[in-house]
Design an enzyme around this catalytic site. Structure first.
Site, short mmCIF file in Angstrom:
data_model
loop_
_atom_site.label_atom_id
_atom_site.label_comp_id
_atom_site.label_asym_id
_atom_site.label_seq_id
_atom_site.Cartn_x
_atom_site.Cartn_y
_atom_site.Cartn_z
N ARG A 39 -64.86 -69.11 -45.34
CA ARG A 39 -64.06 -70.08 -46.03
C ARG A 39 -65.03 -70.89 -46.64
O ARG A 39 -64.18 -71.83 -47.52
CB ARG A 39 -63.27 -71.08 -44.83
CG ARG A 39 -61.82 -70.63 -44.75
CD ARG A 39 -61.28 -71.61 -43.57
NE ARG A 39 -59.92 -71.70 -43.54
CZ ARG A 39 -58.92 -70.96 -42.61
NH1 ARG A 39 -59.51 -69.95 -41.98
NH2 ARG A 39 -57.79 -71.39 -42.64
N ARG A 76 -54.96 -78.65 -46.38
CA ARG A 76 -55.60 -77.35 -46.28
C ARG A 76 -55.52 -76.75 -47.79
O ARG A 76 -56.57 -75.92 -47.89
CB ARG A 76 -54.75 -76.17 -45.42
CG ARG A 76 -54.70 -76.73 -43.97
CD ARG A 76 -53.37 -76.28 -43.05
NE ARG A 76 -53.29 -74.86 -42.85
CZ ARG A 76 -52.38 -74.38 -42.30
NH1 ARG A 76 -51.33 -75.16 -42.18
NH2 ARG A 76 -52.43 -73.02 -41.81
N ARG A 129 -46.73 -74.04 -35.40
CA ARG A 129 -47.94 -74.34 -35.65
C ARG A 129 -48.11 -76.04 -36.02
O ARG A 129 -47.31 -76.26 -36.82
CB ARG A 129 -48.82 -73.67 -36.36
CG ARG A 129 -49.27 -72.30 -35.90
CD ARG A 129 -50.16 -71.47 -36.82
NE ARG A 129 -50.92 -72.13 -37.47
CZ ARG A 129 -51.69 -71.44 -38.38
NH1 ARG A 129 -51.68 -70.07 -38.55
NH2 ARG A 129 -52.55 -72.19 -39.20
N ARG A 187 -42.09 -70.76 -41.12
CA ARG A 187 -43.05 -70.01 -40.35
C ARG A 187 -43.00 -70.22 -38.93
O ARG A 187 -42.87 -71.40 -38.52
CB ARG A 187 -44.60 -70.13 -40.65
CG ARG A 187 -45.30 -69.40 -39.63
CD ARG A 187 -46.51 -68.84 -40.39
NE ARG A 187 -47.64 -69.81 -40.68
CZ ARG A 187 -48.73 -69.78 -41.26
NH1 ARG A 187 -48.94 -68.57 -41.43
NH2 ARG A 187 -49.53 -70.58 -41.65
N LYS A 215 -51.75 -63.58 -45.08
CA LYS A 215 -52.90 -62.94 -44.45
C LYS A 215 -52.78 -62.69 -43.15
O LYS A 215 -53.14 -61.31 -42.94
CB LYS A 215 -53.89 -63.92 -44.35
CG LYS A 215 -54.60 -64.82 -45.62
CD LYS A 215 -56.11 -65.56 -45.43
CE LYS A 215 -55.65 -66.60 -44.49
NZ LYS A 215 -55.03 -67.82 -45.13
P1 AMP Z 1 -55.77 -70.38 -40.00
O1 AMP Z 1 -55.09 -69.80 -38.86
O2 AMP Z 1 -56.74 -69.36 -40.69
O3 AMP Z 1 -54.91 -71.03 -41.09
O4 AMP Z 1 -56.90 -71.40 -39.50
C1 AMP Z 1 -56.33 -72.50 -38.82
C2 AMP Z 1 -57.38 -73.68 -38.39
O5 AMP Z 1 -58.47 -73.18 -37.98
C3 AMP Z 1 -58.01 -73.85 -40.05
O6 AMP Z 1 -57.33 -75.16 -40.69
C4 AMP Z 1 -59.54 -74.50 -39.31
O7 AMP Z 1 -59.14 -75.83 -38.75
C5 AMP Z 1 -59.84 -73.50 -38.37
N1 AMP Z 1 -60.38 -72.45 -38.95
C6 AMP Z 1 -60.16 -70.95 -38.95
N2 AMP Z 1 -61.10 -70.32 -39.46
C7 AMP Z 1 -61.90 -71.31 -39.87
C8 AMP Z 1 -63.35 -70.97 -40.51
N3 AMP Z 1 -63.84 -69.97 -41.06
N4 AMP Z 1 -64.09 -72.19 -40.76
C9 AMP Z 1 -63.80 -73.35 -40.27
N5 AMP Z 1 -62.57 -73.51 -39.58
C10 AMP Z 1 -61.69 -72.59 -39.45
#
Ligand code: AMP
Length: 216
Positions: A88, A171, A160, A127, A13
Site C-alpha cells: 500500500r 482511507r 466492518r 457492505r 478487491k
Molecule cells: P483492508 O481490508 O485491505 O481494507 O484493510 C483494512 C485495514 O487494515 C486498513 O485500513 C489498514 O489499517 C490495515 N492494513 C491492511 N493492509 C495494510 C497494509 N498493507 N499496510 C498497512 N496497513 C494495512
C-alpha cells in the site's frame, strides 16, 4: 501465477480475489484479513494494529512486511499467490521487491480496479461481512439468503467498523497519497492492468480472466 490486486476500499478487491483464487487455484493473502484475525485473537500484533485500523490509518509497514514475508515462504504459496491490500506504500513495494527476489518468485501482473467515489460510498455503507469465514455481501446488490446470516457458515453478519463514510474519506486520502504512487511504480515495470470496476460482476471477472489467461 503471482498477482497483486489493488484498488480503493470498496472497489471489489475481496470479491474478485475470491473468484480469482478459486479459478486459478492460488493462495489468497489479504493483509487486511490477516490483521483482523490478529485483532480478533488479541495477539501482540493485533493489539498494536487495532488503533490504526479502527481509524482507517495504515498499520506500520515493518510489521506488515514481516507478516507477508513469513506467509509467502509457506508451502501453500508455492503454486502462486494473490496479494490483496499489499503493498500500500512505496516502502512496502520496495520491501516486496526484495522478498520476491529472495524467494525467486517475481510478480506476474497487477490488477487495478477503478471505481468512482459515489459507487465506493454506496458499496462501503451497504457492505456486510462474515467475521467467521470472511464471506462478503452487499445488502443491495448481493444479499445473503437469510438477512444478516452468512450463507456459507451460518454466522451473524457484521458491518466492518471502518466501513463508514468518515473512515472512507481517511482511507481514500491514504490511497491517493500512498497507494497511487505504488501503481505508478508497477506501471513503469509494465505490469499494470486497469479494469473498470463500475460494471456488473460477471463482465468485470470476464475481463480479469482474459488478462490472466493471456499471462498464465
Ligand atoms: P483492508 O481490508 O485491505 O481494507 O484493510 C483494512 C485495514 O487494515 C486498513 O485500513 C489498514 O489499517 C490495515 N492494513 C491492511 N493492509 C495494510 C497494509 N498493507 N499496510 C498497512 N496497513 C494495512
Amino acid at each position: 501465477m503471482n498477482l497483486l490486486i489493488m484498488g480503493p476500499a470498496g472497489s471489489g478487491k475481496g470479491t474478485f480475489s475470491e473468484r480469482i483464487i478459486e479459478h486459478y487455484a492460488i493462495k489468497h493473502i489479504s493483509t487486511g484479513d490477516m490483521l483482523r484475525e490478529h485483532v480478533k485473537s488479541q495477539t501482540e500484533l493485533g493489539k498494536l494494529a487495532a488503533g490504526y485500523m479502527n481509524a482507517g490509518k495504515l498499520v506500520p509497514s515493518d510489521v506488515v512486511n514481516q507478516m507477508v514475508e513469513y506467509t509467502l515462504a509457506q508451502d501453500d504459496c508455492k503454486a502462486g499467490w494473490l496479494l490483496d491490500g499489499y503493498p500500500r506504500t512505496l516502502e512496502q513495494a520496495n520491501a516486496l521487491e526484495q522478498i520476491t527476489e529472495r524467494i525467486g518468485r517475481p510478480i506476474d501482473a497487477v490488477i487495478v480496479l477503478e471505481v468512482g467515489l459515489e459507487t465506493l460510498q454506496d458499496r462501503i455503507t451497504t457492505r456486510r461481512v462474515c467475521p467467521q469465514c470472511g464471506a462478503i455481501y452487499n445488502i443491495k446488490s448481493h444479499p445473503s439468503k437469510v438477512p444478516g446470516i452468512c450463507d456459507q457458515c451460518g454466522h451473524e453478519l457484521i458491518q466492518r467498523k471502518d466501513d463508514t463514510l468518515e473512515e472512507l474519506e481517511v482511507r481514500m486520502t491514504e490511497y491517493h497519497q500512498n497507494t497511487e504512487p505504488v501503481i505508478e511504480f508497477y506501471e513503469t515495470k509494465g505490469l499494470v492492468h486497469r479494469i473498470d470496476g463500475d460494471r456488473d460482476r460477471e463482465t468485470i471477472f470476464g475481463d480479469i480472466q482474459e488478462i490472466l489467461d493471456r499471462i498464465g
